[in-house]
Design a protein around this motif. Sequence first.
Motif, mmCIF file in Angstrom:
data_model
loop_
_atom_site.group_PDB
_atom_site.id
_atom_site.type_symbol
_atom_site.label_atom_id
_atom_site.label_comp_id
_atom_site.label_asym_id
_atom_site.label_seq_id
_atom_site.Cartn_x
_atom_site.Cartn_y
_atom_site.Cartn_z
ATOM 1 N N LYS A 186 -79.464 82.526 56.834
ATOM 2 C CA LYS A 186 -80.770 81.886 56.665
ATOM 3 C C LYS A 186 -81.836 82.544 57.528
ATOM 4 O O LYS A 186 -83.022 82.574 57.162
ATOM 5 C CB LYS A 186 -80.660 80.393 56.995
ATOM 6 N N VAL B 9 -83.610 81.213 51.423
ATOM 7 C CA VAL B 9 -82.369 80.449 51.252
ATOM 8 C C VAL B 9 -82.283 79.301 52.255
ATOM 9 O O VAL B 9 -81.190 78.805 52.549
ATOM 10 C CB VAL B 9 -81.132 81.372 51.386
ATOM 11 N N PHE C 110 -80.075 76.380 51.358
ATOM 12 C CA PHE C 110 -78.718 76.664 50.895
ATOM 13 C C PHE C 110 -77.676 75.845 51.665
ATOM 14 O O PHE C 110 -77.831 75.571 52.857
ATOM 15 C CB PHE C 110 -78.389 78.149 51.082
ATOM 16 N N ASP D 234 -73.366 76.395 47.501
ATOM 17 C CA ASP D 234 -74.160 77.273 46.644
ATOM 18 C C ASP D 234 -73.452 78.589 46.341
ATOM 19 O O ASP D 234 -73.905 79.360 45.483
ATOM 20 C CB ASP D 234 -75.522 77.559 47.284
#
Length: 386
Positions: A202, A208, A211, A215
């Motif tokens: 991240k 993202v 996320f 995922d």
Amino acid sequence: MKLIVGNDIGNSVTKMYVGEKLIKQPSVVKRLFVKPDVAETDVKTNVANLLDEMIVNVTSDALKRNGLYFVGARANITADKVENMNIKLGGKHKHDIPILMTLSMIAAQSIKTNFGANGKLPEEMSLTVGMTSAIPASEYSQEKARTLEGRFTSGTHVVIVHVGDQLVTVKIKFNQVKVTQEGVPALYSLLEAPIQILELFKKTYKEVASFTVKDFIGKNILHVDIGDGTTEYIYMKAMNPINDACTGERRGVGHATEEAIKMLKEHLNGHLNVNRQQFMEIFKDPTHNLHADAVRFMEEARYNEAQKIVEDVKEKYMTQTAGNVDYIMVYGGGSIQFYDELFEELLEFADEVRCKLLYIPAKFAVNMNATGMKVLNEKVIFRKTS
């Protein structure tokens, strides 16, 4: 006693879940011909230190040579006649060290558990074990997997564990063993991991931020599992490995370490005799008189080995995946050692081919396979049914 075991037999370190307990030992043994003297007779102290002081007499049809051994950290104290796995030759499914490490660690941990529950040493224990393990993709075939499984499941293994001046006989019977490819369990580890496993991901990709590990279900992932003796390149579509595209190369920390040992030995005019595990103890110990030299030579060797891994990733991507990759996922103990040399180069390559780099943080990377085996045991192989 019934046990479920997830067994990551590394060339450098064997990492094993015995039930919920994660234990680790250097993958080294030393054959003994004379029983060593006993220095400590306090039972509690000996049980507390049992994994690091393993002296075992093993009788098993799976072994080429039964006998008395120092195992793990106890074997690693001296360099003389210590055996570890030859990372150039491979053949983990045929080697005795995985058998010795597995039997000894299971026996010792079971004694610790029993003593903790009952407050005294048993004279004898009988264990029934279900186990998951793995061999490198560079060696893997169904025939080799069945060979290793059969070495565990054929007959009863007897391990006499020396606990100070007392002996405990542990009889181990494996009722089910599943051997898969190294790398495959890691996806199961990812999907059950805490969200912190995505911290670096991240930080690298702002898009993202929302996320979760779920995922990654159904995605196409090129795994790069960097170990001591091999680096496994596992191509998975959804949850399924594409066997023809799963390969491995003899790359890793062990190869870099052997090169660094050669350089250090030459620097000392040949006055050095250490194995890989002992070199790494020098490398990690800033108080050791050879620490600075070990660090300098390891950095040089590490750079050269990392460049080979980068080249492998590019080649595997082009020849094995047809460009159908959502993520390049990098983990294993070697991913920590090689981070400075690998991260930026792999990130640049991922950007070029329009996928993303999932470089697993150090606190998770080294145990991905062992943790994944534990998840496989609980969710798939030994899943409890009502």
